[in-house]
Design a protein around this motif. Structure first.
Motif, PDB file in Angstrom:
ATOM      1  N   LEU A   1       0.746  -6.519  -6.325  1.00 29.43           N
ATOM      2  CA  LEU A   1       1.579  -7.681  -6.017  1.00 29.43           C
ATOM      3  C   LEU A   1       2.202  -7.576  -4.631  1.00 29.43           C
ATOM      4  O   LEU A   1       2.276  -8.560  -3.889  1.00 29.43           O
ATOM      5  CB  LEU A   1       2.674  -7.834  -7.082  1.00 29.43           C
ATOM      6  N   VAL A   2       2.662  -6.377  -4.271  1.00 26.86           N
ATOM      7  CA  VAL A   2       3.238  -6.184  -2.930  1.00 26.86           C
ATOM      8  C   VAL A   2       2.203  -6.472  -1.864  1.00 26.86           C
ATOM      9  O   VAL A   2       2.484  -7.132  -0.857  1.00 26.86           O
ATOM     10  CB  VAL A   2       3.789  -4.747  -2.784  1.00 26.86           C
ATOM     11  N   LEU A   3       0.980  -5.994  -2.078  1.00 29.02           N
ATOM     12  CA  LEU A   3      -0.100  -6.245  -1.111  1.00 29.02           C
ATOM     13  C   LEU A   3      -0.392  -7.740  -0.995  1.00 29.02           C
ATOM     14  O   LEU A   3      -0.525  -8.271   0.118  1.00 29.02           O
ATOM     15  CB  LEU A   3      -1.355  -5.488  -1.544  1.00 29.02           C
TER      16      LEU A   3
ATOM     17  N   GLU B   1       0.558   2.075 -15.330  1.00 27.00           N
ATOM     18  CA  GLU B   1      -0.078   0.763 -15.296  1.00 27.00           C
ATOM     19  C   GLU B   1       0.767  -0.249 -14.532  1.00 27.00           C
ATOM     20  O   GLU B   1       0.257  -1.042 -13.729  1.00 27.00           O
ATOM     21  CB  GLU B   1      -0.322   0.255 -16.723  1.00 27.00           C
ATOM     22  N   ALA B   2       2.066  -0.212 -14.750  1.00 26.23           N
ATOM     23  CA  ALA B   2       2.968  -1.129 -14.056  1.00 26.23           C
ATOM     24  C   ALA B   2       3.035  -0.812 -12.566  1.00 26.23           C
ATOM     25  O   ALA B   2       3.189  -1.717 -11.736  1.00 26.23           O
ATOM     26  CB  ALA B   2       4.363  -1.055 -14.681  1.00 26.23           C
ATOM     27  N   GLN B   3       2.910   0.460 -12.230  1.00 27.41           N
ATOM     28  CA  GLN B   3       2.935   0.838 -10.819  1.00 27.41           C
ATOM     29  C   GLN B   3       1.811   0.151 -10.056  1.00 27.41           C
ATOM     30  O   GLN B   3       2.027  -0.393  -8.963  1.00 27.41           O
ATOM     31  CB  GLN B   3       2.787   2.357 -10.680  1.00 27.41           C
ATOM     32  N   TRP B   4       0.610   0.152 -10.620  1.00 25.47           N
ATOM     33  CA  TRP B   4      -0.526  -0.456  -9.918  1.00 25.47           C
ATOM     34  C   TRP B   4      -0.388  -1.968  -9.852  1.00 25.47           C
ATOM     35  O   TRP B   4      -0.841  -2.605  -8.885  1.00 25.47           O
ATOM     36  CB  TRP B   4      -1.831  -0.057 -10.604  1.00 25.47           C
TER      37      TRP B   4
ATOM     38  N   VAL C   1       5.103   6.665  -4.789  1.00 27.54           N
ATOM     39  CA  VAL C   1       6.106   7.710  -5.010  1.00 27.54           C
ATOM     40  C   VAL C   1       7.437   7.095  -5.419  1.00 27.54           C
ATOM     41  O   VAL C   1       8.136   7.600  -6.303  1.00 27.54           O
ATOM     42  CB  VAL C   1       6.275   8.557  -3.732  1.00 27.54           C
ATOM     43  N   ALA C   2       7.779   5.969  -4.794  1.00 28.00           N
ATOM     44  CA  ALA C   2       9.040   5.300  -5.127  1.00 28.00           C
ATOM     45  C   ALA C   2       8.989   4.665  -6.515  1.00 28.00           C
ATOM     46  O   ALA C   2      10.009   4.603  -7.212  1.00 28.00           O
ATOM     47  CB  ALA C   2       9.350   4.238  -4.075  1.00 28.00           C
ATOM     48  N   LEU C   3       7.799   4.204  -6.918  1.00 26.83           N
ATOM     49  CA  LEU C   3       7.683   3.524  -8.213  1.00 26.83           C
ATOM     50  C   LEU C   3       7.523   4.491  -9.379  1.00 26.83           C
ATOM     51  O   LEU C   3       7.861   4.157 -10.524  1.00 26.83           O
ATOM     52  CB  LEU C   3       6.482   2.571  -8.189  1.00 26.83           C
ATOM     53  N   ARG C   4       7.024   5.676  -9.115  1.00 33.05           N
ATOM     54  CA  ARG C   4       6.682   6.615 -10.190  1.00 33.05           C
ATOM     55  C   ARG C   4       7.852   6.933 -11.114  1.00 33.05           C
ATOM     56  O   ARG C   4       7.684   6.983 -12.346  1.00 33.05           O
ATOM     57  CB  ARG C   4       6.105   7.895  -9.572  1.00 33.05           C
ATOM     58  N   PRO C   5       9.073   7.145 -10.604  1.00 27.95           N
ATOM     59  CA  PRO C   5      10.169   7.510 -11.526  1.00 27.95           C
ATOM     60  C   PRO C   5      10.687   6.350 -12.373  1.00 27.95           C
ATOM     61  O   PRO C   5      11.422   6.589 -13.336  1.00 27.95           O
ATOM     62  CB  PRO C   5      11.276   8.010 -10.580  1.00 27.95           C
TER      63      PRO C   5
ATOM     64  N   PHE D   1       2.372   1.915   1.965  1.00 25.25           N
ATOM     65  CA  PHE D   1       1.490   2.037   0.807  1.00 25.25           C
ATOM     66  C   PHE D   1       1.200   3.487   0.432  1.00 25.25           C
ATOM     67  O   PHE D   1       0.644   3.746  -0.629  1.00 25.25           O
ATOM     68  CB  PHE D   1       0.195   1.265   1.057  1.00 25.25           C
ATOM     69  N   GLY D   2       1.584   4.416   1.304  1.00 23.61           N
ATOM     70  CA  GLY D   2       1.499   5.814   0.924  1.00 23.61           C
ATOM     71  C   GLY D   2       2.704   6.255   0.109  1.00 23.61           C
ATOM     72  O   GLY D   2       2.583   7.068  -0.811  1.00 23.61           O
ATOM     73  N   LEU D   3       3.881   5.715   0.449  1.00 23.61           N
ATOM     74  CA  LEU D   3       5.112   6.124  -0.223  1.00 23.61           C
ATOM     75  C   LEU D   3       5.512   5.197  -1.375  1.00 23.61           C
ATOM     76  O   LEU D   3       6.348   5.579  -2.197  1.00 23.61           O
ATOM     77  CB  LEU D   3       6.257   6.197   0.796  1.00 23.61           C
TER      78      LEU D   3
END
Length: 344
Positions: free
Chosen positions: A304-306, A296-299, A287-291, A282-284
């Motif tokens: 959803l992953v959680l 909004e979609a990242q969160w 970073v993987a989703l940002r590019p 959950f720290g990385l």
């Protein structure tokens, strides 16, 4: 086998920068993730092994950051009544030690005040304490610069025998410093929870009346756990301040505590590897989703992953994988050493 997994992970983390090609962006993400993982490990000592939820854990992190920064920068402050305190700058490594001690002392204070009642009262006390500390940092402008922030915080300098003094300014140097401190914290926690003190903590969490009946001092045990937990969070805050070299009251944001709780719960609270695995994921993950997607979609994906992890593995990733492999996650020591007749 349980001992080999942490060693294998440590070896992988030591070699990881080589595989990244020393990318500054990824190294920065790893350093910040490592610092938050240390904070999550310290929180797990309370939440995972004693069952006490601290929603103000970021207070100890922030105290460590400010104490270390002020120790290394120096200050001149008027306390009133004709009392003026002038402090000349000390080495940053001294600030790290003082930050750990100061956060641990605050943990002792909070533990002594709240562990006699525990439960929801402890949660309220920790949240209130974090808010009070944040307001002090925001409004005591003469000492903390308030919203203007403390800037030009010096990097940590270490003296190595035969090699002279090393100033840890680069991201790679800070990565290995954070990894070393995180490994030390992991070893301390493993030592604690694998012995008599760990059995006392888990006993209070699982069956407090039985724990009290066999002579465990609940207040003292929980207070010691709070001191060690707070001290580690303070050390993480110190590393954060000397890495970013700027600190402001935003370091006390409640969202950081929430991130630590997510790392602990998703990774597997009450296990040694849980906060480490949860912290890395959950720290990385942002970073993987940002590019590849909008903020909004990242969160949304983050949430959803959680949800999926907790739905598939309700006890967390590490206990879930251990169950699939037919093994129990470390530590697996007996909870209480009591007469079998008493346990029944």
């Amino acid at each position: 086998m349980n001992r080999l997994l942490p060693l294998a992970l440590l070896a992988g983390l030591v070699a990881l920068p080589l595989g990244l090609g020393a990318s500054p962006y990824l190294l920065n993400a790893l350093v910040v993730t490592g610092i938050l993982t240390i904070g999550a490990m310290s929180l797990n000592l309370l939440l995972g092994f004693t069952g006490q939820l601290s929603l103000g854990h970021i207070a100890f992190f922030g105290i460590g950051a400010y104490v270390s920064a002020l120790t290394s920068l120096g200050f001149d402050v008027d306390l009133g009544f004709g009392i003026r305190v002038v402090h000349e700058p000390w080495p940053a490594v001294v600030g790290l030690l003082l930050a750990t001690a100061a956060a641990g002392a605050c943990g002792y204070l909070i533990g002594r005040l709240s562990f006699r009642v525990r439960g929801a009262y402890f949660v309220i006390v920790t949240i209130s304490f974090a808010e009070v500390v944040r307001l002090v940092a925001l409004n005591w402008v003469e000492l903390t610069q308030g919203p203007l922030a403390l800037t030009n915080i010096p990097a940590i300098t270490l003296g190595l025998p035969g090699l002279g003094m090393w100033t840890l300014k680069t991201k790679l140097q800070n990565y290995y410093l954070v990894l070393a401190v995180g490994t030390l914290c992991y070893a301390v926690i493993a030592r604690l929870v694998g012995g008599r003190f760990g059995r006392a903590m888990r006993g209070l969490k699982e069956n407090e009346p039985l724990a009290l009946s066999v002579g465990i001092n609940a207040t003292r045990t929980l207070t010691v756990a709070a001191v060690i937990s707070a001290a580690m969070a303070g050390a993480a805050g110190s590393l954060y301040a000397h890495y970013l070299r700027i600190i402001d009251p935003d370091v006390f944001l409640f969202a950081t505590t929430v991130s630590m709780v997510i790392m602990v719960v998703a990774g597997g609270k009450g296990t040694l590897m849980g906060p480490v695995v949860g912290g890395l994921i959950f720290g990385l993950l942002p970073v993987a989703l940002r590019p590849v997607m909008a903020p909004e979609a990242q969160w949304i994906v983050y949430g959803l992953v959680l949800i999926v992890i907790l739905f598939v593995m309700p006890r967390g990733i590490v206990p879930g994988l251990a169950a699939l492999l037919g093994r129990r996650p470390a530590p697996a020591a007996p909870v209480l050493e009591a007469n079998p007749a008493v346990q029944r």
